[in-house]
Design a protein around this motif. Structure first.
Motif, PDB file in Angstrom:
ATOM      1  N   PRO A  52       0.826  -1.210   0.000  1.00  0.00           N
ATOM      2  CA  PRO A  52       0.000   0.000   0.000  1.00  0.00           C
ATOM      3  C   PRO A  52       0.858   1.256   0.000  1.00  0.00           C
ATOM      4  O   PRO A  52       2.048   1.230   0.327  1.00  0.00           O
ATOM      5  CB  PRO A  52      -0.779  -0.122   1.314  1.00  0.00           C
ATOM      6  CG  PRO A  52       0.159  -0.867   2.220  1.00  0.00           C
ATOM      7  CD  PRO A  52       0.875  -1.847   1.329  1.00  0.00           C
ATOM      8  N   ALA A  53       0.258   2.367  -0.389  1.00  0.00           N
ATOM      9  CA  ALA A  53       0.913   3.682  -0.340  1.00  0.00           C
ATOM     10  C   ALA A  53      -0.188   4.716  -0.177  1.00  0.00           C
ATOM     11  O   ALA A  53      -1.366   4.405  -0.335  1.00  0.00           O
ATOM     12  CB  ALA A  53       1.726   3.932  -1.609  1.00  0.00           C
ATOM     13  N   TYR A  54       0.196   5.936   0.155  1.00  0.00           N
ATOM     14  CA  TYR A  54      -0.800   6.984   0.338  1.00  0.00           C
ATOM     15  C   TYR A  54      -1.161   7.694  -0.954  1.00  0.00           C
ATOM     16  O   TYR A  54      -2.147   8.410  -1.012  1.00  0.00           O
ATOM     17  CB  TYR A  54      -0.313   7.993   1.378  1.00  0.00           C
ATOM     18  CG  TYR A  54      -0.167   7.387   2.753  1.00  0.00           C
ATOM     19  CD1 TYR A  54      -1.278   6.884   3.427  1.00  0.00           C
ATOM     20  CD2 TYR A  54       1.070   7.280   3.364  1.00  0.00           C
ATOM     21  CE1 TYR A  54      -1.156   6.306   4.683  1.00  0.00           C
ATOM     22  CE2 TYR A  54       1.203   6.702   4.621  1.00  0.00           C
ATOM     23  CZ  TYR A  54       0.095   6.220   5.271  1.00  0.00           C
ATOM     24  OH  TYR A  54       0.222   5.638   6.509  1.00  0.00           O
ATOM     25  N   GLY A  55      -0.358   7.497  -1.991  1.00  0.00           N
ATOM     26  CA  GLY A  55      -0.642   8.142  -3.254  1.00  0.00           C
ATOM     27  C   GLY A  55       0.011   9.501  -3.351  1.00  0.00           C
ATOM     28  O   GLY A  55       0.599  10.003  -2.381  1.00  0.00           O
ATOM     29  N   LEU A 105     -11.534   2.708  -0.030  1.00  0.00           N
ATOM     30  CA  LEU A 105     -10.934   2.146   1.184  1.00  0.00           C
ATOM     31  C   LEU A 105      -9.490   2.594   1.381  1.00  0.00           C
ATOM     32  O   LEU A 105      -8.974   2.533   2.495  1.00  0.00           O
ATOM     33  CB  LEU A 105     -10.997   0.618   1.133  1.00  0.00           C
ATOM     34  CG  LEU A 105     -12.391  -0.004   1.193  1.00  0.00           C
ATOM     35  CD1 LEU A 105     -12.292  -1.537   1.086  1.00  0.00           C
ATOM     36  CD2 LEU A 105     -13.120   0.391   2.470  1.00  0.00           C
ATOM     37  N   ALA A 106      -8.831   3.040   0.318  1.00  0.00           N
ATOM     38  CA  ALA A 106      -7.439   3.483   0.427  1.00  0.00           C
ATOM     39  C   ALA A 106      -7.317   4.893   0.987  1.00  0.00           C
ATOM     40  O   ALA A 106      -6.211   5.389   1.168  1.00  0.00           O
ATOM     41  CB  ALA A 106      -6.754   3.403  -0.936  1.00  0.00           C
ATOM     42  N   ALA A 107      -8.447   5.531   1.275  1.00  0.00           N
ATOM     43  CA  ALA A 107      -8.415   6.875   1.863  1.00  0.00           C
ATOM     44  C   ALA A 107      -8.147   6.756   3.357  1.00  0.00           C
ATOM     45  O   ALA A 107      -9.065   6.746   4.174  1.00  0.00           O
ATOM     46  CB  ALA A 107      -9.731   7.600   1.599  1.00  0.00           C
ATOM     47  N   GLY A 108      -6.885   6.614   3.699  1.00  0.00           N
ATOM     48  CA  GLY A 108      -6.496   6.499   5.099  1.00  0.00           C
ATOM     49  C   GLY A 108      -5.983   7.828   5.626  1.00  0.00           C
ATOM     50  O   GLY A 108      -6.413   8.893   5.189  1.00  0.00           O
ATOM     51  N   CYS A 109      -5.044   7.794   6.562  1.00  0.00           N
ATOM     52  CA  CYS A 109      -4.452   9.019   7.113  1.00  0.00           C
ATOM     53  C   CYS A 109      -3.064   8.667   7.613  1.00  0.00           C
ATOM     54  O   CYS A 109      -2.923   7.832   8.519  1.00  0.00           O
ATOM     55  CB  CYS A 109      -5.312   9.567   8.245  1.00  0.00           C
ATOM     56  SG  CYS A 109      -4.568  10.966   9.126  1.00  0.00           S
ATOM     57  N   CYS A 134      -4.211  16.984   0.387  1.00  0.00           N
ATOM     58  CA  CYS A 134      -4.076  15.793   1.225  1.00  0.00           C
ATOM     59  C   CYS A 134      -4.156  14.561   0.333  1.00  0.00           C
ATOM     60  O   CYS A 134      -5.142  14.351  -0.382  1.00  0.00           O
ATOM     61  CB  CYS A 134      -5.199  15.762   2.266  1.00  0.00           C
ATOM     62  SG  CYS A 134      -5.290  14.231   3.225  1.00  0.00           S
ATOM     63  N   SER A 135      -3.108  13.749   0.355  1.00  0.00           N
ATOM     64  CA  SER A 135      -3.024  12.584  -0.528  1.00  0.00           C
ATOM     65  C   SER A 135      -4.222  11.662  -0.402  1.00  0.00           C
ATOM     66  O   SER A 135      -4.766  11.178  -1.405  1.00  0.00           O
ATOM     67  CB  SER A 135      -1.751  11.780  -0.210  1.00  0.00           C
ATOM     68  OG  SER A 135      -0.601  12.574  -0.298  1.00  0.00           O
ATOM     69  N   THR A 136      -4.613  11.399   0.830  1.00  0.00           N
ATOM     70  CA  THR A 136      -5.645  10.386   1.051  1.00  0.00           C
ATOM     71  C   THR A 136      -7.052  10.921   0.834  1.00  0.00           C
ATOM     72  O   THR A 136      -7.911  10.225   0.293  1.00  0.00           O
ATOM     73  CB  THR A 136      -5.489   9.789   2.455  1.00  0.00           C
ATOM     74  OG1 THR A 136      -5.389  10.863   3.415  1.00  0.00           O
ATOM     75  CG2 THR A 136      -4.229   8.956   2.543  1.00  0.00           C
ATOM     76  N   MET A 137      -7.298  12.165   1.237  1.00  0.00           N
ATOM     77  CA  MET A 137      -8.596  12.779   0.922  1.00  0.00           C
ATOM     78  C   MET A 137      -8.819  12.802  -0.588  1.00  0.00           C
ATOM     79  O   MET A 137      -9.936  12.611  -1.073  1.00  0.00           O
ATOM     80  CB  MET A 137      -8.650  14.217   1.452  1.00  0.00           C
ATOM     81  CG  MET A 137      -8.791  14.344   2.944  1.00  0.00           C
ATOM     82  SD  MET A 137     -10.503  14.104   3.461  1.00  0.00           S
ATOM     83  CE  MET A 137     -10.304  14.469   5.204  1.00  0.00           C
ATOM     84  N   TYR A 138      -7.747  13.016  -1.331  1.00  0.00           N
ATOM     85  CA  TYR A 138      -7.852  13.163  -2.771  1.00  0.00           C
ATOM     86  C   TYR A 138      -8.194  11.840  -3.463  1.00  0.00           C
ATOM     87  O   TYR A 138      -8.513  11.824  -4.654  1.00  0.00           O
ATOM     88  CB  TYR A 138      -6.559  13.740  -3.330  1.00  0.00           C
ATOM     89  CG  TYR A 138      -6.768  14.677  -4.496  1.00  0.00           C
ATOM     90  CD1 TYR A 138      -7.482  15.852  -4.334  1.00  0.00           C
ATOM     91  CD2 TYR A 138      -6.263  14.392  -5.756  1.00  0.00           C
ATOM     92  CE1 TYR A 138      -7.696  16.720  -5.404  1.00  0.00           C
ATOM     93  CE2 TYR A 138      -6.461  15.247  -6.826  1.00  0.00           C
ATOM     94  CZ  TYR A 138      -7.184  16.410  -6.641  1.00  0.00           C
ATOM     95  OH  TYR A 138      -7.398  17.268  -7.696  1.00  0.00           O
ATOM     96  N   ARG A 139      -8.117  10.752  -2.718  1.00  0.00           N
ATOM     97  CA  ARG A 139      -8.455   9.457  -3.306  1.00  0.00           C
ATOM     98  C   ARG A 139      -9.965   9.234  -3.367  1.00  0.00           C
ATOM     99  O   ARG A 139     -10.430   8.278  -3.985  1.00  0.00           O
ATOM    100  CB  ARG A 139      -7.745   8.346  -2.542  1.00  0.00           C
ATOM    101  CG  ARG A 139      -6.244   8.458  -2.677  1.00  0.00           C
ATOM    102  CD  ARG A 139      -5.499   7.306  -2.051  1.00  0.00           C
ATOM    103  NE  ARG A 139      -5.486   6.154  -2.931  1.00  0.00           N
ATOM    104  CZ  ARG A 139      -4.477   5.281  -3.016  1.00  0.00           C
ATOM    105  NH1 ARG A 139      -3.400   5.475  -2.288  1.00  0.00           N
ATOM    106  NH2 ARG A 139      -4.541   4.248  -3.813  1.00  0.00           N
TER     107      ARG A 139
END
Length: 433
Positions: A47-50, A161-165, A384-389
Motif C-alpha cells: 500500500p501507499a498513500y498516493g 478504502l485506500a483513503a487512510g491518514c 491531502c493525498s488520502t482525501m484526494y483518493r
C-alpha cells in the motif's frame, strides 16, 4: 474560481505542452484517476498513500487497499458522473446521507448533505438516525468514528478504502501499548496525594478506533483541534502527566499556550527505548508527545509567512494547530478548520487572509468570500493525498450499488473496540470549550 482538481489538470496539461503554467503542483500524478494509484499498489504488492502531501510517508503493511471499480465509472466524464450521483441521490432519498470533509475536492463536496470537520460530521450523522447508509467522504478514521456513534442498523461507507491518514497510522495500538508499559515501569500506577494518576492518555480524533478504545480503557479521552485545551485541562485534573498522540504539533502548541514549558514536553520516538528519553526526562514531563505529524500542515513554514507579509502588507495569517510550533508562533492566530472558517466569515471589511491549511478548503473559502483576498500560504498546490483518493467515480459507484440494494466498502468497528472508544468519545463530547 477553478477547483483544485481543475487547476491541477491545467498545470499538468501546460507541463505536457511545455507551456508556462501560472502555478505548480507537488505531483502531476494527482491529475490521474485514483484507480491508477490503486492498480499501481496492487501491482507493487504494497500500500501507499498516493501522490500529494503524504507521498513520502510510509504506509503500514496493513493499510487498507481499494480494489478496482468497474470500468464504466473510470471512463465516465465529469458531467456524466455528476448526473449519475444526482440521480442516485434522488432515488435513495432519506435512505442515505453523504458527509463531506472540508478537505474534499469540490467535485465531491457539491453532493454532500453536510460539510465540516471530522467531529462535526460524526455529529451530523447523529441527526439522521433513519438513514440506512452514511456515505463518509473523508478518511478511514472518520468513518470508524461514524460507525461507533451511529446505530447498529446503519451502514457506514467509505467510497475508497485506500483513503487512510498517514498521521493516524504513525501511532498504532501495539506501539502505544508498549509505550504505556514502559511508562508504568517508571511511574507506577498509584495516584498521588491529590488523587491524580501518574499519566492520562489523550488521543487526537485523527487516530484509529483501537487507540480511542485504549484511551477509554485507561482513563483517557479523545480531543479535537477545537477542544484540545479543554481536554488537556480535563486530563491535568485527573493525571500528573499526559501522553498525547499521534500529532506532536497539536499537543505542543496547545500545551505551550497553556503555559507548559517546552522542556517538560519530551518527544516519544516509538522506535527507541523509553522513546529516546532518559528516565529523569520522563519523570519531569508534563506532556509526552508522540512523534507523529500531518504531512499537509508540515509543509507550512515561517518563510512562507514572512513572504506573505512582504507581498501583502497588513495580511492576516491564520494557520491550523497541526502546523509546527514556529509557524503557529509566527501567525496571527491558529485554530481548527472551523475556527479558520469562522474567522473569515466574521471579517466585516475586505481583508487579505493567508491561510495555512489544506488547499481544497482554502480554495473554497476564496470562492465563497470573494470580497476578501484569500490564498494558501504554500504556493505549491499539494492536497491531502488520502482525501484526494475520494473521487466522484467512487461516490457514484457506492451510491448506485446502494440503489441496487448492495452495500460496498462498509466500515465496521468490532464491538469490543467500540465499547472503549465510545467511553473516550463520550468524555470528549462532555468536554466543551
Amino acid at each position: 474560481m477553478s477547483s483544485v482538481n481543475a487547476t491541477i489538470q491545467l498545470i499538468t496539461r501546460a507541463e505536457a505542452e511545455s507551456a508556462p503554467a501560472s502555478a505548480g503542483t507537488c505531483s502531476t500524478e494527482l491529475a490521474a484517476g485514483p484507480w491508477e494509484y490503486d492498480a499501481a499498489e496492487a501491482a507493487a504488492g504494497a500500500p501507499a498513500y498516493g501522490p500529494g502531501a503524504s507521498s513520502e510517508d510510509v504506509a503500514p503493511a496493513a493499510t487498507p487497499r481499494q480494489a478496482q471499480i468497474p470500468a464504466e465509472y473510470k471512463q465516465a466524464s465529469d458531467e456524466e458522473l455528476h448526473e449519475r450521483i444526482v440521480a442516485a441521490k434522488r432515488t435513495l432519498g432519506d435512505r442515505a446521507v453523504i458527509l463531506g470533509h472540508f478537505y474534499q475536492r469540490d467535485e465531491v463536496i457539491q453532493h454532500a448533505d453536510f460539510v465540516g470537520d471530522s467531529f462535526q460530521l460524526a455529529n451530523a450523522a447523529l441527526t439522521r438516525p433513519d438513514a440506512e447508509a452514511i456515505v463518509f467522504c473523508g478518511v478511514h478514521f472518520m468513518a470508524e468514528t461514524a460507525d461507533i456513534l451511529s446505530t447498529d442498523e446503519q451502514a457506514v461507507i467509505l467510497p475508497n478504502l485506500a483513503a487512510g491518514c498517514s498521521m493516524a497510522d504513525m501511532a498504532d495500538i501495539d506501539s502505544v501499548q508498549e509505550c504505556w508499559e514502559q511508562l508504568e515501569e517508571i511511574y507506577g500506577t498509584e495516584p498521588d496525594a491529590e488523587g491524580r494518576v501518574p499519566v492520562i492518555p489523550v488521543t487526537y480524533m485523527n487516530s484509529s478506533a483501537a487507540l480511542k478504545a485504549f484511551c477509554g480503557e485507561h482513563g483517557g479521552i479523545v480531543c479535537t483541534s477545537s477542544n484540545a485545551a479543554t481536554v488537556l485541562e480535563w486530563a491535568f485534573e485527573r493525571g500528573q502527566r499526559v501522553l498525547f498522540f499521534p500529532d506532536q504539533h497539536l499537543g505542543r502548541n496547545t500545551a505551550k499556550a497553556m503555559g507548559v514549558p517546552l522542556e517538560n514536553m519530551p518527544l516519544w520516538n516509538p522506535r527507541k527505548d523509553l522513546g529516546g528519553n532518559s528516565e529523569q526526562t520522563l519523570e519531569d514531563a508534563r506532556v509526552i508527545l508522540w512523534q507523529g505529524f500531518c504531512s499537509v500542515h508540515k509543509r507550512f513554514t515561517v518563510a512562507q509567512i514572512e513572504q506573505a507579509r512582504i507581498d501583502h502588507p497588513g495580511v492576516t495569517v491564520i494557520v491550523h494547530p497541526e502546523c509546527p510550533m514556529e509557524v503557529v508562533d509566527a501567525a496571527d492566530s491558529a485554530g481548527s478548520t472551523d475556527h479558520i472558517r469562522k474567522a473569515v466569515a466574521a471579517a466585516a471589511e475586505p481583508t487579505t487572509f493567508a491561510i495555512g491549511t489544506e488547499i481544497n478548503m482554502v480554495n473554497r473559502l476564496a470562492a465563497e468570500y470573494p470580497q476578501h483576498t484569500i490564498f494558501c500560504l504554500d504556493p505549491v498546490i499539494c492536497p491531502c493525498s488520502t482525501m484526494y483518493r475520494i473521487h466522484p467515480a467512487y461516490l457514484a459507484w457506492v451510491l448506485e450499488e446502494l440503489v441496487e440494494g448492495r452495500v460496498v466498502n462498509r466500515i465496521v468497528v468490532d464491538q469490543d473496540v467500540q465499547v472503549g472508544a465510545r467511553v473516550a468519545l463520550d468524555r470528549m463530547l462532555a468536554a466543551r470549550p
